[in-house]
Scaffold this motif. Structure first.
Motif, PDB file in Angstrom:
ATOM      1  N   THR B  63     -32.366 -17.566   5.438  1.00  0.00           N
ATOM      2  CA  THR B  63     -33.299 -17.181   4.378  1.00  0.00           C
ATOM      3  C   THR B  63     -32.536 -16.656   3.155  1.00  0.00           C
ATOM      4  OG1 THR B  63     -34.892 -16.557   6.087  1.00  0.00           O
ATOM      5  CG2 THR B  63     -35.319 -15.739   3.855  1.00  0.00           C
ATOM      6  N   ALA B  64     -31.496 -15.860   3.424  1.00  0.00           N
ATOM      7  CA  ALA B  64     -30.747 -15.221   2.336  1.00  0.00           C
ATOM      8  C   ALA B  64     -29.935 -16.217   1.510  1.00  0.00           C
ATOM      9  CB  ALA B  64     -29.824 -14.142   2.914  1.00  0.00           C
ATOM     10  N   VAL B  65     -29.395 -17.239   2.156  1.00  0.00           N
ATOM     11  CA  VAL B  65     -28.483 -18.136   1.439  1.00  0.00           C
ATOM     12  C   VAL B  65     -29.155 -19.435   0.977  1.00  0.00           C
ATOM     13  CG1 VAL B  65     -26.472 -17.220   2.694  1.00  0.00           C
ATOM     14  CG2 VAL B  65     -27.564 -19.357   3.481  1.00  0.00           C
ATOM     15  N   ALA B  66     -30.422 -19.634   1.337  1.00  0.00           N
ATOM     16  CA  ALA B  66     -31.083 -20.933   1.091  1.00  0.00           C
ATOM     17  C   ALA B  66     -31.081 -21.342  -0.384  1.00  0.00           C
ATOM     18  CB  ALA B  66     -32.504 -20.920   1.645  1.00  0.00           C
ATOM     19  N   ASN B 258     -16.601 -25.053   3.007  1.00  0.00           N
ATOM     20  CA  ASN B 258     -17.276 -24.199   3.986  1.00  0.00           C
ATOM     21  C   ASN B 258     -16.716 -22.784   4.018  1.00  0.00           C
ATOM     22  OD1 ASN B 258     -19.106 -24.060   6.490  1.00  0.00           O
ATOM     23  ND2 ASN B 258     -17.168 -23.197   7.238  1.00  0.00           N
ATOM     24  N   SER B 259     -17.615 -21.825   4.172  1.00  0.00           N
ATOM     25  CA  SER B 259     -17.203 -20.475   4.539  1.00  0.00           C
ATOM     26  C   SER B 259     -18.147 -19.989   5.623  1.00  0.00           C
ATOM     27  CB  SER B 259     -17.254 -19.542   3.332  1.00  0.00           C
ATOM     28  OG  SER B 259     -16.989 -18.209   3.754  1.00  0.00           O
ATOM     29  N   SER B 260     -17.589 -19.383   6.655  1.00  0.00           N
ATOM     30  CA  SER B 260     -18.417 -18.862   7.749  1.00  0.00           C
ATOM     31  C   SER B 260     -18.355 -17.343   7.731  1.00  0.00           C
ATOM     32  CB  SER B 260     -17.933 -19.405   9.096  1.00  0.00           C
ATOM     33  OG  SER B 260     -17.953 -20.819   9.090  1.00  0.00           O
ATOM     34  N   ARG B 261     -17.271 -16.785   8.262  1.00  0.00           N
ATOM     35  CA  ARG B 261     -17.151 -15.329   8.348  1.00  0.00           C
ATOM     36  C   ARG B 261     -17.326 -14.636   6.996  1.00  0.00           C
ATOM     37  NH1 ARG B 261     -11.733 -15.481  11.874  1.00  0.00           N
ATOM     38  NH2 ARG B 261     -11.884 -17.635  11.142  1.00  0.00           N
ATOM     39  N   GLY B 262     -16.751 -15.224   5.935  1.00  0.00           N
ATOM     40  CA  GLY B 262     -16.786 -14.612   4.611  1.00  0.00           C
ATOM     41  C   GLY B 262     -18.198 -14.408   4.086  1.00  0.00           C
ATOM     42  N   ILE B 263     -19.147 -15.212   4.557  1.00  0.00           N
ATOM     43  CA  ILE B 263     -20.544 -15.056   4.144  1.00  0.00           C
ATOM     44  C   ILE B 263     -21.350 -14.330   5.223  1.00  0.00           C
ATOM     45  CG2 ILE B 263     -22.677 -16.317   3.622  1.00  0.00           C
ATOM     46  CD1 ILE B 263     -20.883 -18.372   2.131  1.00  0.00           C
ATOM     47  N   ASN B 264     -21.276 -14.820   6.450  1.00  0.00           N
ATOM     48  CA  ASN B 264     -22.054 -14.202   7.543  1.00  0.00           C
ATOM     49  C   ASN B 264     -21.800 -12.698   7.647  1.00  0.00           C
ATOM     50  OD1 ASN B 264     -22.884 -16.480  10.062  1.00  0.00           O
ATOM     51  ND2 ASN B 264     -21.827 -17.157   8.241  1.00  0.00           N
ATOM     52  N   PHE B 265     -20.524 -12.339   7.535  1.00  0.00           N
ATOM     53  CA  PHE B 265     -20.159 -10.953   7.794  1.00  0.00           C
ATOM     54  C   PHE B 265     -19.609 -10.286   6.536  1.00  0.00           C
ATOM     55  CE2 PHE B 265     -19.652 -13.450  11.735  1.00  0.00           C
ATOM     56  CZ  PHE B 265     -20.776 -12.957  12.387  1.00  0.00           C
ATOM     57  N   PHE B 280     -27.173  -6.627   5.767  1.00  0.00           N
ATOM     58  CA  PHE B 280     -26.159  -7.678   5.892  1.00  0.00           C
ATOM     59  C   PHE B 280     -26.597  -8.975   5.218  1.00  0.00           C
ATOM     60  CE2 PHE B 280     -28.977  -8.391   9.442  1.00  0.00           C
ATOM     61  CZ  PHE B 280     -29.059  -9.771   9.526  1.00  0.00           C
ATOM     62  N   ALA B 281     -27.901  -9.253   5.233  1.00  0.00           N
ATOM     63  CA  ALA B 281     -28.370 -10.517   4.659  1.00  0.00           C
ATOM     64  C   ALA B 281     -28.252 -10.500   3.135  1.00  0.00           C
ATOM     65  CB  ALA B 281     -29.816 -10.786   5.079  1.00  0.00           C
ATOM     66  N   ASP B 282     -28.489  -9.338   2.517  1.00  0.00           N
ATOM     67  CA  ASP B 282     -28.324  -9.244   1.059  1.00  0.00           C
ATOM     68  C   ASP B 282     -26.854  -9.430   0.680  1.00  0.00           C
ATOM     69  OD1 ASP B 282     -31.037  -8.735   0.767  1.00  0.00           O
ATOM     70  OD2 ASP B 282     -30.767  -6.567   0.923  1.00  0.00           O
ATOM     71  N   ALA B 283     -25.977  -8.852   1.497  1.00  0.00           N
ATOM     72  CA  ALA B 283     -24.537  -9.021   1.254  1.00  0.00           C
ATOM     73  C   ALA B 283     -24.159 -10.505   1.380  1.00  0.00           C
ATOM     74  CB  ALA B 283     -23.734  -8.177   2.240  1.00  0.00           C
ATOM     75  N   ALA B 284     -24.731 -11.175   2.382  1.00  0.00           N
ATOM     76  CA  ALA B 284     -24.446 -12.603   2.577  1.00  0.00           C
ATOM     77  C   ALA B 284     -24.946 -13.424   1.390  1.00  0.00           C
ATOM     78  CB  ALA B 284     -25.088 -13.090   3.874  1.00  0.00           C
ATOM     79  N   ALA B 285     -26.126 -13.095   0.882  1.00  0.00           N
ATOM     80  CA  ALA B 285     -26.679 -13.822  -0.264  1.00  0.00           C
ATOM     81  C   ALA B 285     -25.753 -13.683  -1.469  1.00  0.00           C
ATOM     82  CB  ALA B 285     -28.080 -13.288  -0.603  1.00  0.00           C
ATOM     83  N   LEU B 286     -25.281 -12.463  -1.717  1.00  0.00           N
ATOM     84  CA  LEU B 286     -24.401 -12.251  -2.863  1.00  0.00           C
ATOM     85  C   LEU B 286     -23.060 -12.964  -2.661  1.00  0.00           C
ATOM     86  CD1 LEU B 286     -23.882 -10.988  -5.607  1.00  0.00           C
ATOM     87  CD2 LEU B 286     -23.212  -8.856  -4.457  1.00  0.00           C
ATOM     88  N   LYS B 289     -23.607 -16.625  -3.318  1.00  0.00           N
ATOM     89  CA  LYS B 289     -23.768 -16.853  -4.760  1.00  0.00           C
ATOM     90  C   LYS B 289     -22.410 -16.800  -5.472  1.00  0.00           C
ATOM     91  CE  LYS B 289     -26.461 -14.999  -8.704  1.00  0.00           C
ATOM     92  NZ  LYS B 289     -25.396 -14.428  -9.561  1.00  0.00           N
ATOM     93  N   LYS B 290     -21.607 -15.799  -5.132  1.00  0.00           N
ATOM     94  CA  LYS B 290     -20.279 -15.656  -5.746  1.00  0.00           C
ATOM     95  C   LYS B 290     -19.390 -16.851  -5.414  1.00  0.00           C
ATOM     96  CE  LYS B 290     -19.507 -10.646  -6.109  1.00  0.00           C
ATOM     97  NZ  LYS B 290     -18.641  -9.549  -5.616  1.00  0.00           N
ATOM     98  N   MET B 291     -19.465 -17.302  -4.160  1.00  0.00           N
ATOM     99  CA  MET B 291     -18.632 -18.434  -3.755  1.00  0.00           C
ATOM    100  C   MET B 291     -19.065 -19.693  -4.496  1.00  0.00           C
ATOM    101  SD  MET B 291     -17.951 -20.043   0.034  1.00  0.00           S
ATOM    102  CE  MET B 291     -17.210 -21.682   0.174  1.00  0.00           C
ATOM    103  N   LYS B 292     -20.360 -19.921  -4.575  1.00  0.00           N
ATOM    104  CA  LYS B 292     -20.901 -21.061  -5.326  1.00  0.00           C
ATOM    105  C   LYS B 292     -20.362 -21.055  -6.751  1.00  0.00           C
ATOM    106  CE  LYS B 292     -25.072 -20.487  -7.082  1.00  0.00           C
ATOM    107  NZ  LYS B 292     -26.537 -20.305  -7.193  1.00  0.00           N
TER     108      LYS B 292
END
Lengths: 301, 301
Positions: B63-66, B258-265, B280-286, B289-292
């Motif tokens: 939901t956070a990264v969609a 791809n990024s896994s840990r860097g976004i999930n955690f 944690f989900a808000d942190a993942a969304a940010l 977004k930053k990685m994009k």
């Protein structure tokens, strides 16, 4: 704790059988007494009933062949195909085979970077409920292999020269040193295997070499004396006992020859038709016995 | 029917995001609000509760990264590790991501001879409930690859040059023609890919190339213009935006990073600690977004 490979070799010698019985439940080859063909018209809707039929089939096959083999090899794809019900049938199959004193070589050809390979090892080679060994793919190199070897009571069979027609696309590429890729993979596996050798002189890191490439098989036996071989491709894929003879050392050790369809579905062959579909397990038992004797007959034991 | 690869490229451009969010639920990195650490003292006994926690975690991440990604990549090992409960969590995760309009790249690195590869394709790339694409291992050659490409709406990502430290053990072996194994695998995949090209000019047969080998990545982009790349190794494994820039063509197409840990955690990193574990989900969304934006910033779009 006994090394996986020493345990395997000991069980092979107790049974005087160098075969491995694949458990590949091809749905359209199953006897109708076990699997009602009507269920196959909607596999998704009937996956629980189909998975239950697979388990029943496997249990009958395992009981029938237990005197003639030390090891069984479920091919994971056929279970994964039926979703979680299929995976439950796989775990129950493993449990049943363990109860019958058989070793389990789980054919999943797993592979990944180190941390993920470790997760696969935890999934399938765990002490309590897991298999005794797992097939793996060596393309990622050493750090994708060693996580499968941390527990000395478990083994890993790395693909080396596979039995399929196009196995040469990558495996037969010619290297600058004159060798082919599969030969260099063999030497690489041989080096990696050193650290995991049991008292038998063979290693918990083993290899998969197809019976369909007998010349390469003979060459690899000499090249890598510490690698135990799983040899698929006998029977349905075309290999015979003379093709695999060279896989064994002077003591008749060093390999198991796998047959799946040729044993599981022996009842469908003319040779066994007197049994009838209902007695598929008796046909499988006789096919396993014949194969065991066929392999032993070409060895100087 | 639209080709998988054209669909992927279209969704990437709609979101203007060239990232892929890995869904690798490392149990010991999960927030305690989702997964009670007490449960980890006996994973086997608590596998259902743990699998339920994973699903909840994934749903919040998705939901956070969609808004920031077109595609998610569950790493199968982490689900398989929890047995059938884990696999149920995986299927529910896939279902949830589909509902959110995301494409699913299932990271299973499956591989086998043709008839078995077909069974894997049926297991994971089925039209109704399956993923959109699957990672595969090319070591068995062509007849182990094409069964994954029969349905034009589905794709397969073959390992080419992997991100792990020992990827060179086999992939960097020097061939008689002066090339390395991975270069010849690239050309082989390029040839195989021709038959599966969509309108975009890219093929449903794609490849995996690690961000940790930027020189090889740049070279492979030129060598195989029809291969779309999945690029793991950004972030936790050490690759940065400049390292992956060369993976894209002039239109900014041709790859997802791809990024896994860097976004999930992300919530565990100093940079995001103001969020706290509960958010944690808000942190993942940010982080997504930053990685994009980080990837887009190095491209001439």
């Amino acid at each position: 704790m006994k090394y996986f490979i020493d345990n395997l070799i000991e069980k092979i010698e107790v049974k005087n059988s160098r075969i491995c019985v694949g458990l590949d439940p091809h749905l359209n080859l199953m006897p109708t007494s076990i699997l009602d063909p009507e269920l196959l018209k909607n596999i998704e809707a009937n996956h629980r009933e189909i998975a239950a039929a697979i388990l029943e089939f496997n249990q009958e096959i395992i009981t029938a062949v237990a005197d003639h083999t030390a090891v069984v090899k479920p091919q994971m794809a056929f279970y994964e195909k039926l979703g979680t019900a299929g995976m439950e049938a796989l775990w129950e199959t493993i449990y049943y085979a363990r109860e019958k004193g058989l070793l389990i070589l789980l054919d999943g050809k797993r592979n990944d970077i180190g941390s993920t390979a470790k997760a696969y090892a935890e999934a399938y080679l765990n002490i309590d409920s897991g298999a005794d060994s797992l097939t793996i793919n060596p393309y990622l190199g050493r750090d994708g292999i060693t996580p499968f070897l941390e527990d000395k009571t478990k083994g890993a069979f790395a693909l080396l020269k596979t039995s399929n027609p196009s196995s040469g696309d990558i495996q037969d590429l010619k290297l600058a040193n004159g060798k082919k890729v599969y030969e260099e993979v063999a030497l690489f596996l041989g080096r990696t295997a050193e650290k995991y050798k049991g008292q038998s002189g063979y290693s918990n890191l083993a290899a998969v070499v197809g019976a369909t490439y007998p010349r390469e098989l003979a060459q690899l036996r000499t090249l890598t004396p510490s690698l135990f071989f799983l040899i698929p491709g006998y029977g349905a894929q075309g290999g015979g006992a003379e093709d695999v003879k060279a896989a064994f050392d002077k003591e008749g050790r060093g390999a198991v020859i796998n047959s799946s369809r040729g044993i599981n579905f022996a009842y469908r062959k003319d040779e066994y038709k007197e049994f009838g579909a209902k007695n598929f397990a008796d046909a499988a038992a006789l096919a396993a016995k014949k194969m065991k004797e066929d392999i032993n007959s070409v060895l100087d034991l």
